[in-house]
Design a protein around this motif. Structure first.
Motif, PDB file in Angstrom:
ATOM      1  N   ARG A  79       0.805 -32.791  50.384  1.00  0.00           N
ATOM      2  CA  ARG A  79       0.392 -31.710  49.489  1.00  0.00           C
ATOM      3  C   ARG A  79       1.543 -30.785  49.162  1.00  0.00           C
ATOM      4  O   ARG A  79       1.788 -30.453  47.994  1.00  0.00           O
ATOM      5  CB  ARG A  79      -0.746 -30.898  50.134  1.00  0.00           C
ATOM      6  N   LEU A  80       2.267 -30.348  50.189  1.00  0.00           N
ATOM      7  CA  LEU A  80       3.317 -29.362  49.975  1.00  0.00           C
ATOM      8  C   LEU A  80       4.484 -29.946  49.187  1.00  0.00           C
ATOM      9  O   LEU A  80       5.050 -29.277  48.312  1.00  0.00           O
ATOM     10  CB  LEU A  80       3.795 -28.812  51.317  1.00  0.00           C
ATOM     11  N   VAL A  81       4.862 -31.178  49.491  1.00  0.00           N
ATOM     12  CA  VAL A  81       5.972 -31.809  48.767  1.00  0.00           C
ATOM     13  C   VAL A  81       5.612 -32.009  47.296  1.00  0.00           C
ATOM     14  O   VAL A  81       6.385 -31.662  46.391  1.00  0.00           O
ATOM     15  CB  VAL A  81       6.359 -33.149  49.426  1.00  0.00           C
ATOM     16  N   LEU A  82       4.419 -32.568  47.036  1.00  0.00           N
ATOM     17  CA  LEU A  82       3.989 -32.759  45.652  1.00  0.00           C
ATOM     18  C   LEU A  82       3.854 -31.434  44.918  1.00  0.00           C
ATOM     19  O   LEU A  82       4.248 -31.313  43.749  1.00  0.00           O
ATOM     20  CB  LEU A  82       2.651 -33.510  45.623  1.00  0.00           C
ATOM     21  N   ALA A  83       3.308 -30.433  45.604  1.00  0.00           N
ATOM     22  CA  ALA A  83       3.135 -29.127  44.972  1.00  0.00           C
ATOM     23  C   ALA A  83       4.476 -28.517  44.587  1.00  0.00           C
ATOM     24  O   ALA A  83       4.621 -27.939  43.495  1.00  0.00           O
ATOM     25  CB  ALA A  83       2.376 -28.194  45.913  1.00  0.00           C
ATOM     26  N   LEU A  84       5.475 -28.643  45.453  1.00  0.00           N
ATOM     27  CA  LEU A  84       6.796 -28.093  45.146  1.00  0.00           C
ATOM     28  C   LEU A  84       7.438 -28.821  43.972  1.00  0.00           C
ATOM     29  O   LEU A  84       8.027 -28.183  43.075  1.00  0.00           O
ATOM     30  CB  LEU A  84       7.694 -28.182  46.385  1.00  0.00           C
ATOM     31  N   LEU A  85       7.317 -30.138  43.947  1.00  0.00           N
ATOM     32  CA  LEU A  85       7.902 -30.900  42.839  1.00  0.00           C
ATOM     33  C   LEU A  85       7.237 -30.550  41.520  1.00  0.00           C
ATOM     34  O   LEU A  85       7.907 -30.341  40.497  1.00  0.00           O
ATOM     35  CB  LEU A  85       7.763 -32.403  43.121  1.00  0.00           C
ATOM     36  N   ILE A  86       5.909 -30.471  41.529  1.00  0.00           N
ATOM     37  CA  ILE A  86       5.178 -30.142  40.298  1.00  0.00           C
ATOM     38  C   ILE A  86       5.472 -28.709  39.872  1.00  0.00           C
ATOM     39  O   ILE A  86       5.664 -28.419  38.682  1.00  0.00           O
ATOM     40  CB  ILE A  86       3.669 -30.362  40.499  1.00  0.00           C
ATOM     41  N   ALA A  87       5.513 -27.789  40.835  1.00  0.00           N
ATOM     42  CA  ALA A  87       5.803 -26.387  40.515  1.00  0.00           C
ATOM     43  C   ALA A  87       7.201 -26.233  39.926  1.00  0.00           C
ATOM     44  O   ALA A  87       7.416 -25.418  39.026  1.00  0.00           O
ATOM     45  CB  ALA A  87       5.653 -25.528  41.767  1.00  0.00           C
ATOM     46  N   SER A  88       8.164 -27.019  40.426  1.00  0.00           N
ATOM     47  CA  SER A  88       9.523 -26.951  39.899  1.00  0.00           C
ATOM     48  C   SER A  88       9.569 -27.365  38.430  1.00  0.00           C
ATOM     49  O   SER A  88      10.420 -26.880  37.665  1.00  0.00           O
ATOM     50  CB  SER A  88      10.454 -27.859  40.723  1.00  0.00           C
ATOM     51  N   TYR A  89       8.662 -28.227  38.026  1.00  0.00           N
ATOM     52  CA  TYR A  89       8.596 -28.645  36.622  1.00  0.00           C
ATOM     53  C   TYR A  89       7.799 -27.654  35.778  1.00  0.00           C
ATOM     54  O   TYR A  89       8.167 -27.356  34.638  1.00  0.00           O
ATOM     55  CB  TYR A  89       7.957 -30.035  36.535  1.00  0.00           C
ATOM     56  N   SER A  97       3.314 -26.304  29.938  1.00  0.00           N
ATOM     57  CA  SER A  97       3.363 -25.886  31.343  1.00  0.00           C
ATOM     58  C   SER A  97       2.199 -24.970  31.678  1.00  0.00           C
ATOM     59  O   SER A  97       1.568 -25.107  32.732  1.00  0.00           O
ATOM     60  CB  SER A  97       4.684 -25.187  31.642  1.00  0.00           C
ATOM     61  N   ARG A  98       1.895 -24.013  30.791  1.00  0.00           N
ATOM     62  CA  ARG A  98       0.784 -23.105  31.050  1.00  0.00           C
ATOM     63  C   ARG A  98      -0.543 -23.852  31.084  1.00  0.00           C
ATOM     64  O   ARG A  98      -1.415 -23.561  31.900  1.00  0.00           O
ATOM     65  CB  ARG A  98       0.765 -21.989  30.005  1.00  0.00           C
ATOM     66  N   PHE A  99      -0.685 -24.822  30.185  1.00  0.00           N
ATOM     67  CA  PHE A  99      -1.910 -25.626  30.175  1.00  0.00           C
ATOM     68  C   PHE A  99      -2.026 -26.457  31.452  1.00  0.00           C
ATOM     69  O   PHE A  99      -3.101 -26.541  32.064  1.00  0.00           O
ATOM     70  CB  PHE A  99      -1.932 -26.544  28.955  1.00  0.00           C
ATOM     71  N   MET A 100      -0.921 -27.057  31.872  1.00  0.00           N
ATOM     72  CA  MET A 100      -0.948 -27.896  33.063  1.00  0.00           C
ATOM     73  C   MET A 100      -1.207 -27.078  34.324  1.00  0.00           C
ATOM     74  O   MET A 100      -1.853 -27.547  35.261  1.00  0.00           O
ATOM     75  CB  MET A 100       0.374 -28.660  33.194  1.00  0.00           C
ATOM     76  N   ARG A 101      -0.718 -25.837  34.379  1.00  0.00           N
ATOM     77  CA  ARG A 101      -1.027 -24.978  35.524  1.00  0.00           C
ATOM     78  C   ARG A 101      -2.528 -24.795  35.662  1.00  0.00           C
ATOM     79  O   ARG A 101      -3.087 -24.907  36.760  1.00  0.00           O
ATOM     80  CB  ARG A 101      -0.356 -23.617  35.363  1.00  0.00           C
ATOM     81  N   GLY A 102      -3.181 -24.494  34.540  1.00  0.00           N
ATOM     82  CA  GLY A 102      -4.639 -24.338  34.579  1.00  0.00           C
ATOM     83  C   GLY A 102      -5.347 -25.625  34.937  1.00  0.00           C
ATOM     84  O   GLY A 102      -6.338 -25.613  35.682  1.00  0.00           O
ATOM     85  N   ALA A 103      -4.834 -26.756  34.417  1.00  0.00           N
ATOM     86  CA  ALA A 103      -5.461 -28.046  34.703  1.00  0.00           C
ATOM     87  C   ALA A 103      -5.353 -28.394  36.191  1.00  0.00           C
ATOM     88  O   ALA A 103      -6.314 -28.894  36.794  1.00  0.00           O
ATOM     89  CB  ALA A 103      -4.807 -29.140  33.855  1.00  0.00           C
ATOM     90  N   PHE A 104      -4.192 -28.132  36.789  1.00  0.00           N
ATOM     91  CA  PHE A 104      -4.023 -28.417  38.217  1.00  0.00           C
ATOM     92  C   PHE A 104      -4.841 -27.466  39.080  1.00  0.00           C
ATOM     93  O   PHE A 104      -5.316 -27.846  40.151  1.00  0.00           O
ATOM     94  CB  PHE A 104      -2.545 -28.325  38.609  1.00  0.00           C
ATOM     95  N   PHE A 105      -5.006 -26.212  38.628  1.00  0.00           N
ATOM     96  CA  PHE A 105      -5.724 -25.233  39.436  1.00  0.00           C
ATOM     97  C   PHE A 105      -7.236 -25.380  39.317  1.00  0.00           C
ATOM     98  O   PHE A 105      -7.971 -24.944  40.213  1.00  0.00           O
ATOM     99  CB  PHE A 105      -5.315 -23.811  39.028  1.00  0.00           C
ATOM    100  N   LEU A 106      -7.719 -26.006  38.258  1.00  0.00           N
ATOM    101  CA  LEU A 106      -9.158 -26.110  38.026  1.00  0.00           C
ATOM    102  C   LEU A 106      -9.928 -26.750  39.178  1.00  0.00           C
ATOM    103  O   LEU A 106     -10.992 -26.241  39.571  1.00  0.00           O
ATOM    104  CB  LEU A 106      -9.423 -26.869  36.719  1.00  0.00           C
ATOM    105  N   GLY A 165      -3.670 -27.607  43.523  1.00  0.00           N
ATOM    106  CA  GLY A 165      -3.496 -26.602  42.479  1.00  0.00           C
ATOM    107  C   GLY A 165      -3.170 -25.235  43.039  1.00  0.00           C
ATOM    108  O   GLY A 165      -2.337 -24.503  42.485  1.00  0.00           O
ATOM    109  N   TYR A 166      -3.808 -24.871  44.143  1.00  0.00           N
ATOM    110  CA  TYR A 166      -3.517 -23.592  44.794  1.00  0.00           C
ATOM    111  C   TYR A 166      -2.077 -23.549  45.277  1.00  0.00           C
ATOM    112  O   TYR A 166      -1.366 -22.554  45.072  1.00  0.00           O
ATOM    113  CB  TYR A 166      -4.483 -23.389  45.960  1.00  0.00           C
ATOM    114  N   ASP A 167      -1.630 -24.642  45.902  1.00  0.00           N
ATOM    115  CA  ASP A 167      -0.248 -24.701  46.399  1.00  0.00           C
ATOM    116  C   ASP A 167       0.740 -24.591  45.248  1.00  0.00           C
ATOM    117  O   ASP A 167       1.782 -23.922  45.369  1.00  0.00           O
ATOM    118  CB  ASP A 167      -0.020 -26.009  47.160  1.00  0.00           C
ATOM    119  N   ILE A 168       0.426 -25.229  44.129  1.00  0.00           N
ATOM    120  CA  ILE A 168       1.328 -25.191  42.974  1.00  0.00           C
ATOM    121  C   ILE A 168       1.476 -23.770  42.454  1.00  0.00           C
ATOM    122  O   ILE A 168       2.587 -23.300  42.159  1.00  0.00           O
ATOM    123  CB  ILE A 168       0.804 -26.128  41.861  1.00  0.00           C
ATOM    124  N   VAL A 169       0.359 -23.064  42.327  1.00  0.00           N
ATOM    125  CA  VAL A 169       0.405 -21.688  41.810  1.00  0.00           C
ATOM    126  C   VAL A 169       1.229 -20.790  42.728  1.00  0.00           C
ATOM    127  O   VAL A 169       2.042 -19.970  42.268  1.00  0.00           O
ATOM    128  CB  VAL A 169      -1.030 -21.139  41.647  1.00  0.00           C
TER     129      VAL A 169
END
Length: 289
Positions: A79-89, A97-106, A165-169
């Motif tokens: 979870r943490l590794v994937l979240a960091l990679l996705i967050a970096s993008y 990016s704003r749309f994808m943040r909402g999609a991952f957090f949903l 999604g929480y980790d990404i945010v």
């Protein structure tokens, strides 16, 4: 004197609610762990440490601890590794990016029961989309929820999909807090992307990573809904985690004493793990930050 007491007056309502619905139940669980109670009678005889001894001698408890630890070990780092990679993008400020943040957090705010039901259909042996996708590549059908090892992997995937999604945010917030001047300085010095990530991003993200590590481990130890809906602890106890075992003992077998003892043991285990993490990572976090 009134100025001294006024702040306490304002926080009194929430303190009363916490006392009634948090601290008192915790104390009752601790007290009931030393008693024998079937949830139906008024008699609650004191049995001392018998509930704890019974649990420790139970093979089901040993299996639940093993399954829960495996779940935590294989889910939290992923979870943490994937979240960091996705967050970096997704740290970039653009529409996608704003749309994808909402999609991952949903999924984080979506009902766990609904998610578990949908994934139960997705991983169904006969009508599931997972086996349909495998058939496109000539791979035989898999009994996703009927084999212990595969069922645990499925639960890890589902829980990761819901919580990442929480980790990404949180990681995006941590990345945005890093001063841009540091990246400009490393660019002037000719540092590669990997060195910048290794010596700038990762150290300055240590407080964020530490926070997410603590929260994610606690959440992983308390997974219940997806287990209850998708596998009910099966097959053959392959997904019988501690919280589901607590539910089964307390609210299916109505052995409140053993259920409370298991809750106390889980609480102590989480406290010990948190203290260990704080001892080994706390100094590094504060130093790096």
């Amino acid at each position: 004197m009134s100025r001294f007491y006024m702040p306490y007056l304002f926080v009194a309502p929430i303190l009363l609610l916490m006392a009634a619905f948090t601290y008192y139940p915790i104390w009752m669980s601790f007290d009931l762990s030393f008693r024998s109670w079937d949830f139906l009678s008024d008699a609650k005889p004191y049995v001392g440490l018998q509930n704890y001894k019974t649990l420790m001698a139970s093979s089901e408890f040993t299996n639940a601890v093993k399954i829960t630890v495996l779940f935590v070990i294989f889910s939290v780092p992923v979870r943490l590794v994937l979240a960091l990679l996705i967050a970096s993008y997704l740290i970039r400020e653009d529409r996608i990016s704003r749309f994808m943040r909402g999609a991952f957090f949903l999924p984080t705010v979506t009902s766990s029961v609904a998610i578990a039901v949908i994934f139960s259909w997705f991983f169904s042996t006969d009508i599931g989309m997972a086996n349909a996708i495998l058939s496109w590549f000539g791979i035989p059908q898999q009994q996703w929820l009927q084999q212990p090892s595969l069922a645990l992997i499925v639960l890890i995937v589902v829980n990761t999909w819901k919580q990442i999604g929480y980790d990404i945010v949180i990681y995006i917030a941590g990345l945005q807090a890093i001063p841009r001047d540091l990246y400009e300085a490393t660019a002037i010095d000719g540092a590669s992307r990997w060195k910048t990530f290794r010596f700038i991003t990762l150290p300055l993200l240590m407080p964020t990573t530490y926070f997410l590590l603590v929260v994610s481990v606690i959440e992983a130890f308390q997974v219940f809904t997806i287990v209850d809906v998708m596998t009910e602890g099966g097959p053959a106890g392959g997904t019988d985690m501690l919280v589901y075992m607590l539910y089964r003992i307390g609210f299916t077998l109505f052995d409140i004493g053993q259920g409370s003892a298991l809750a106390v043991m889980l609480f102590i285990l989480l406290v010990v793990i948190t203290v260990i993490k704080s001892r080994f990572l706390g100094k590094r976090v504060h130093y790096e930050a």
